[in-house]
Motif scaffolding. Structure first.
Motif, PDB file in Angstrom:
ATOM      1  N   TYR A  13       0.215  -1.535 -22.129  1.00  0.00           N
ATOM      2  CA  TYR A  13       1.760  -1.116 -21.894  1.00  0.00           C
ATOM      3  C   TYR A  13       2.333  -2.165 -21.262  1.00  0.00           C
ATOM      4  O   TYR A  13       1.787  -3.129 -20.740  1.00  0.00           O
ATOM      5  CB  TYR A  13       1.796   0.366 -20.977  1.00  0.00           C
ATOM      6  N   GLY A  14       3.722  -1.977 -21.228  1.00  0.00           N
ATOM      7  CA  GLY A  14       4.458  -3.104 -20.693  1.00  0.00           C
ATOM      8  C   GLY A  14       5.950  -2.867 -20.682  1.00  0.00           C
ATOM      9  O   GLY A  14       6.362  -1.857 -21.478  1.00  0.00           O
ATOM     10  N   PRO A 233       9.049  -2.638 -12.697  1.00  0.00           N
ATOM     11  CA  PRO A 233       7.645  -3.091 -12.485  1.00  0.00           C
ATOM     12  C   PRO A 233       7.445  -4.067 -13.771  1.00  0.00           C
ATOM     13  O   PRO A 233       6.845  -3.935 -14.550  1.00  0.00           O
ATOM     14  CB  PRO A 233       6.455  -2.352 -12.166  1.00  0.00           C
ATOM     15  N   ARG A 234       7.996  -5.520 -13.572  1.00  0.00           N
ATOM     16  CA  ARG A 234       7.944  -6.285 -14.682  1.00  0.00           C
ATOM     17  C   ARG A 234       6.676  -6.955 -14.963  1.00  0.00           C
ATOM     18  O   ARG A 234       5.739  -6.914 -13.935  1.00  0.00           O
ATOM     19  CB  ARG A 234       9.126  -7.591 -14.897  1.00  0.00           C
ATOM     20  N   ASP A 258       7.106  -0.431  -2.562  1.00  0.00           N
ATOM     21  CA  ASP A 258       8.391  -0.179  -1.738  1.00  0.00           C
ATOM     22  C   ASP A 258       9.871  -0.480  -2.601  1.00  0.00           C
ATOM     23  O   ASP A 258      10.340   0.495  -2.456  1.00  0.00           O
ATOM     24  CB  ASP A 258       8.560  -1.220  -0.433  1.00  0.00           C
ATOM     25  N   ILE A 259       9.917  -1.418  -3.494  1.00  0.00           N
ATOM     26  CA  ILE A 259      11.036  -1.637  -4.114  1.00  0.00           C
ATOM     27  C   ILE A 259      11.098  -0.737  -5.153  1.00  0.00           C
ATOM     28  O   ILE A 259      12.131  -0.067  -5.500  1.00  0.00           O
ATOM     29  CB  ILE A 259      10.773  -2.958  -4.760  1.00  0.00           C
ATOM     30  N   CYS A 260      10.230  -0.303  -5.749  1.00  0.00           N
ATOM     31  CA  CYS A 260      10.111   0.415  -7.026  1.00  0.00           C
ATOM     32  C   CYS A 260      10.266   2.006  -6.563  1.00  0.00           C
ATOM     33  O   CYS A 260      10.270   3.179  -7.288  1.00  0.00           O
ATOM     34  CB  CYS A 260       8.862   0.455  -7.816  1.00  0.00           C
ATOM     35  N   ARG A 261       9.958   2.250  -5.241  1.00  0.00           N
ATOM     36  CA  ARG A 261      10.439   3.498  -4.820  1.00  0.00           C
ATOM     37  C   ARG A 261      11.851   4.133  -4.814  1.00  0.00           C
ATOM     38  O   ARG A 261      12.314   5.091  -5.062  1.00  0.00           O
ATOM     39  CB  ARG A 261       9.782   4.051  -3.429  1.00  0.00           C
ATOM     40  N   ASP A 271      14.193 -10.155  -2.494  1.00  0.00           N
ATOM     41  CA  ASP A 271      14.199 -11.287  -3.066  1.00  0.00           C
ATOM     42  C   ASP A 271      14.474 -11.095  -4.597  1.00  0.00           C
ATOM     43  O   ASP A 271      13.923 -10.151  -5.304  1.00  0.00           O
ATOM     44  CB  ASP A 271      12.529 -11.751  -3.198  1.00  0.00           C
ATOM     45  N   SER A 272      15.272 -12.126  -4.878  1.00  0.00           N
ATOM     46  CA  SER A 272      15.976 -11.936  -6.453  1.00  0.00           C
ATOM     47  C   SER A 272      14.735 -12.106  -7.611  1.00  0.00           C
ATOM     48  O   SER A 272      14.964 -11.693  -8.682  1.00  0.00           O
ATOM     49  CB  SER A 272      16.645 -12.992  -6.497  1.00  0.00           C
ATOM     50  N   LYS A 273      13.689 -12.666  -7.141  1.00  0.00           N
ATOM     51  CA  LYS A 273      12.492 -12.796  -8.172  1.00  0.00           C
ATOM     52  C   LYS A 273      12.210 -11.133  -8.745  1.00  0.00           C
ATOM     53  O   LYS A 273      11.446 -11.142  -9.920  1.00  0.00           O
ATOM     54  CB  LYS A 273      11.276 -13.342  -7.505  1.00  0.00           C
ATOM     55  N   TYR A 274      12.304 -10.241  -7.925  1.00  0.00           N
ATOM     56  CA  TYR A 274      11.975  -8.800  -8.233  1.00  0.00           C
ATOM     57  C   TYR A 274      13.124  -8.198  -9.384  1.00  0.00           C
ATOM     58  O   TYR A 274      12.710  -7.355  -9.763  1.00  0.00           O
ATOM     59  CB  TYR A 274      11.629  -8.056  -7.023  1.00  0.00           C
ATOM     60  N   SER A 275      14.076  -8.902  -9.551  1.00  0.00           N
ATOM     61  CA  SER A 275      15.041  -8.334 -10.428  1.00  0.00           C
ATOM     62  C   SER A 275      15.404  -9.425 -11.569  1.00  0.00           C
ATOM     63  O   SER A 275      15.980  -9.128 -12.614  1.00  0.00           O
ATOM     64  CB  SER A 275      16.252  -8.022  -9.731  1.00  0.00           C
TER      65      SER A 275
END
Length: 275
Positions: A13-14, A233-234, A258-261, A271-275
């Motif tokens: 999946y992805g 969640p990339r 934490d972020i994806c909640r 951090d911008s790396k998560y978006s």
């Protein structure tokens, strides 16, 4: 799928980054792409057909009942899809031509699926308030003005070619907001400059539709953001987290959790790396 319509096959999946209707994360599906993004509704309907056949064979339902249920699935699926895509556009009512033109532009521009819709949720209806660089361009600013300053803030100049920098400046001058520009592939705009005019034209039509519905920007943007997550969640983030966890460091796993909640929240400190 379970009988509740929930996915229970946790095989390959992805999450899709650049929008591609033929995207499939399953290496065994590359040939026919049966389970590609655009084929998901048909794949689900096939599951429903198989379930209906099994229930009919067991004498649980009549043929007409099964056919009516399958017809209802197709109708409800389209109604749900159209409603959700309208929400992602900030509209109360679906607009298929507008949506299809956007999706076409996204394919041609190799636009990030998540970030494009999130960017639209931050664009005001009135053009004058949208993009500081567009007004600067209208006042005759040169390529060494605010457009370049915004571009430098978005991405280092040494990571782009001269053609890509020129395309970015042209896009900003054409009124394409920086956040939306960041979601597009600059190499696509550089290779096909007419895409810049197409995006500009689409934005004008879209803003016109927003104006017709007369929903205040604050209310519309809030609803639109709730339909378009900022964080998903990339795959590369998941891979980093997996590798770190295998080495005994679960900090990335915990950070992603934490972020994806709260995927729809802006979370400005993340951090911008998560978006």
């Amino acid at each position: 799928m379970s009988i509740l319509g929930l996915t229970i096959d946790y095989g390959p999946y992805g999450f899709m980054d650049a929008f591609d209707p033929l995207f499939t994360p399953n290496l065994t599906d590359f040939g026919g792409r049966r389970y590609a993004y655009r084929n998901q509704p048909e794949a689900c309907q096939w599951n429903c057909v198989m379930l209906a056949n099994a229930l009919f064979s067991a004498g649980v339902v009549e043929k007409e009942e099964a056919e009516q249920a399958l017809t209802r699935y197709a109708e409800e699926m389209m109604e749900c899809y159209n409603g959700r895509m309208a929400a992602k556009l900030g509209l109360k009512t679906p607009d298929q031509p507008l949506l299809q033109e956007l999706l076409t532009l996204m394919v041609q521009s190799k636009a990030d699926f998540t970030n494009t819709f999130r960017a639209l949720a931050h664009i005001p209806t009135t053009l004058e308030r949208s993009n500081i660089s567009s007004s600067a361009a209208g006042n005759g600013s040169s390529s060494s003005g605010k457009g370049v300053a915004l571009l430098e803030a978005a991405q280092p100049l040494d990571s782009t070619t001269a053609g890509e920098r020129a395309a970015a400046e042209a896009a900003l001058a054409a009124g394409i907001p920086q956040r939306l520009l960041d979601a597009l592939a600059l190499d696509s705009l550089a290779a096909e400059p007419s895409l810049i005019d197409s995006w500009s034209a689409w934005l004008r039509v879209w803003r016109g539709r927003l104006a017709e519905e007369s929903v205040p920007d604050k209310e519309r943007m809030q609803r639109q953001q709730q339909a378009s997550p900022k964080f998903v969640p990339r795959n590369h983030l998941l891979q980093y987290a997996i590798e770190a966890a295998e080495a005994g460091d679960f900090s990335e796993v915990n950070a992603l959790l934490d972020i994806c909640r709260r995927p729809y929240d802006e979370q400005p400190d993340v951090d911008s790396k998560y978006s």
